[in-house]
Design an enzyme around this catalytic site. Structure first.
Site, PDB file in Angstrom:
ATOM      1  N   ARG A  71       0.827  -1.217   0.000  1.00 39.30           N
ATOM      2  CA  ARG A  71       0.000   0.000   0.000  1.00 39.30           C
ATOM      3  C   ARG A  71       0.858   1.263   0.000  1.00 39.30           C
ATOM      4  NH1 ARG A  71      -5.198  -0.934   3.617  1.00 39.30           N
ATOM      5  NH2 ARG A  71      -5.864  -2.952   2.846  1.00 39.30           N
ATOM      6  N   ASP A 175     -16.105   9.170   8.147  1.00 42.91           N
ATOM      7  CA  ASP A 175     -15.006   8.212   8.049  1.00 42.91           C
ATOM      8  C   ASP A 175     -13.721   9.030   8.163  1.00 42.91           C
ATOM      9  OD1 ASP A 175     -14.880   5.079   6.845  1.00 42.91           O
ATOM     10  OD2 ASP A 175     -13.014   6.205   6.680  1.00 42.91           O
TER      11      ASP A 175
HETATM   12  C1  LIG Z   1     -13.756  -2.290   7.261  1.00 43.50           C
HETATM   13  S1  LIG Z   1     -14.440  -0.683   7.005  1.00 43.50           S
HETATM   14  C2  LIG Z   1     -16.057  -0.918   7.674  1.00 43.50           C
HETATM   15  C3  LIG Z   1     -17.107  -0.195   6.877  1.00 43.50           C
HETATM   16  C4  LIG Z   1     -18.540  -0.370   7.386  1.00 43.50           C
HETATM   17  N1  LIG Z   1     -18.715   0.179   8.707  1.00 43.50           N
HETATM   18  C5  LIG Z   1     -18.952  -1.813   7.354  1.00 43.50           C
HETATM   19  O1  LIG Z   1     -19.053  -2.453   8.411  1.00 43.50           O
HETATM   20  O2  LIG Z   1     -19.180  -2.346   6.256  1.00 43.50           O
HETATM   21  C6  LIG Z   1     -13.605   0.254   8.286  1.00 43.50           C
HETATM   22  C7  LIG Z   1     -13.688   1.759   8.065  1.00 43.50           C
HETATM   23  O3  LIG Z   1     -13.216   2.417   9.246  1.00 43.50           O
HETATM   24  C8  LIG Z   1     -12.504   3.565   8.855  1.00 43.50           C
HETATM   25  N2  LIG Z   1     -11.603   3.974   9.960  1.00 43.50           N
HETATM   26  C9  LIG Z   1     -10.436   3.405  10.341  1.00 43.50           C
HETATM   27  N3  LIG Z   1      -9.888   4.089  11.359  1.00 43.50           N
HETATM   28  C10 LIG Z   1     -10.745   5.102  11.645  1.00 43.50           C
HETATM   29  C11 LIG Z   1     -10.730   6.158  12.595  1.00 43.50           C
HETATM   30  N4  LIG Z   1      -9.716   6.318  13.454  1.00 43.50           N
HETATM   31  N5  LIG Z   1     -11.768   7.033  12.603  1.00 43.50           N
HETATM   32  C12 LIG Z   1     -12.804   6.887  11.711  1.00 43.50           C
HETATM   33  N6  LIG Z   1     -12.860   5.919  10.791  1.00 43.50           N
HETATM   34  C13 LIG Z   1     -11.843   5.033  10.755  1.00 43.50           C
HETATM   35  C14 LIG Z   1     -11.763   3.126   7.607  1.00 43.50           C
HETATM   36  O4  LIG Z   1     -11.372   4.221   6.816  1.00 43.50           O
HETATM   37  C15 LIG Z   1     -12.799   2.241   6.922  1.00 43.50           C
HETATM   38  O5  LIG Z   1     -13.539   2.918   5.966  1.00 43.50           O
END
Ligand SMILES: C[S@@+](CC[C@H](N)C(=O)[O-])C[C@H]1O[C@@H](n2cnc3c(N)ncnc32)[C@H](O)[C@@H]1O
Length: 308
Positions: A71, A175
């Site tokens: 990445r 996000d």
């Molecule tokens: C695996 S995805 C889950 C998406 C959705 N909630 C679902 O369950 O399908 C995790 C998301 O968390 C976000 N994320 C990671 N760290 C974060 C943070 N510190 N604050 C806010 N969002 C975060 C990532 O950018 C990503 O889009």
């Protein structure tokens, strides 16, 4: 005669071996080509782990070396850097906020889909109907919205829970990753993203059109009207999200945080929720360590603990 005890290394020998280990070039993963384009040392990986933990709360396990390499190698190419060390030095000491954003974006995992963990949506619908009996305005926060499939699934659930007319519902979609959030805000999906939505439901809530690269499905204005989009890092000391909230969707993001970080976030969610509010978590997330804040209702749905 008893055998001689093994000789203990001197302090300078120990320091030399630590230096050697952190300078070691990390081996490539099984599936990768033998030679890497950029030198990637154990010390670089450790530095990335610390930086992403401090910035986003994300705890990367040692098994994530190949993921980090592939990445961030893209960021090295994009910024013209010759090594991971050079990239990380630039990031920390001279590049501005823009590259920090790209660094964080590169390391987040954004996997999502429409109606993921489908058992949550009937629970949501039932809860919303009960809330609508008591309050005119319903507020939902979807705090790891990724590319938007989750908040649009929430909006579809709202639309279908109230066939006679939708009450005032606002869904804040946030996000940390600005790229995915921009996709969410567009609300336009390729056929492979929507193929699990039954055709009649798809027709009701999306408009099919032909884009430059083929067929696409755009969310109808009735759904879009409910949603607003904002970048929020759950680790930031101040959030622009405000209570009182009827529902928090926080699914499949806590899994990237360690337990103390999860607890701190849960302790901030609790006072934002209405007394009868619900918190939806991801399938492998358990908040038993925060039993003083939240109690499980089963199916990874949580309500506020009785005595807080
Ligand atoms: C695996 S995805 C889950 C998406 C959705 N909630 C679902 O369950 O399908 C995790 C998301 O968390 C976000 N994320 C990671 N760290 C974060 C943070 N510190 N604050 C806010 N969002 C975060 C990532 O950018 C990503 O889009």
């Amino acid at each position: 005669m008893s055998p001689e005890p093994p000789k203990q290394p001197t302090l300078s020998e120990r320091l030399a071996s630590i230096r050697q280990a952190s300078n070691a070039v990390l081996p490539t993963g099984a599936g990768e080509a033998a030679a890497r384009e950029f030198v990637f040392r154990a010390a670089d990986f450790e530095r990335v782990r610390k930086l992403i933990y401090d910035k986003a709360g994300i705890s990367l396990s040692l098994a994530k070396q190949d993921m980090v390499y592939s990445r961030l190698a893209r960021r090295l190419r994009a910024t013209g850097m010759k090594s991971f060390k050079q990239y990380l030095d630039q990031l920390e000491f001279s590049r501005g906020a823009a590259e920090w954003e790209e660094f964080v974006n590169a390391l987040t995992t954004n996997l999502t889909s429409f109606f993921r963990e489908p058992h949550h949506f009937p629970v949501l619908a039932q809860h919303l109907r009960a809330v609508a009996e008591k309050r005119k305005q319903i507020n939902i926060w979807c705090c790891a919205a990724s590319t938007g499939e989750e908040p649009y699934s929430i909006a579809i659930t709202v639309a279908e829970a109230f066939p006679g007319g939708v009450p005032q519902v606002s869904v804040l979609c946030s996000d940390l990753d600005t790229h995915v959030l921009a996709t969410a805000e567009k609300g336009v999906y390729t056929p492979d993203r929507v193929d699990k939505i039954p055709p009649d439901q798809l027709k009701r809530h999306f408009i099919r059109s032909l884009g430059p690269s083929g067929e696409v499905y755009g969310a109808r204005p009735e759904l879009r009207r409910m949603l607003s989009f904002r970048r929020i890092n759950l680790l930031d000391p101040v959030w622009s999200a405000r209570g009182p909230l009827d529902v928090i969707f926080c699914r499949n993001v806590m899994i990237y945080f360690d337990k103390p970080t999860q607890y701190k976030i849960l302790a901030r969610f609790a006072p934002m929720l209405q007394p009868d509010g619900l918190l939806f978590a991801g399938h492998s997330e358990s908040f038993l360590h925060a039993a003083d804040l939240f109690r499980s209702l089963g199916k990874t749905v949580y309500a506020l603990a009785a005595k807080r």
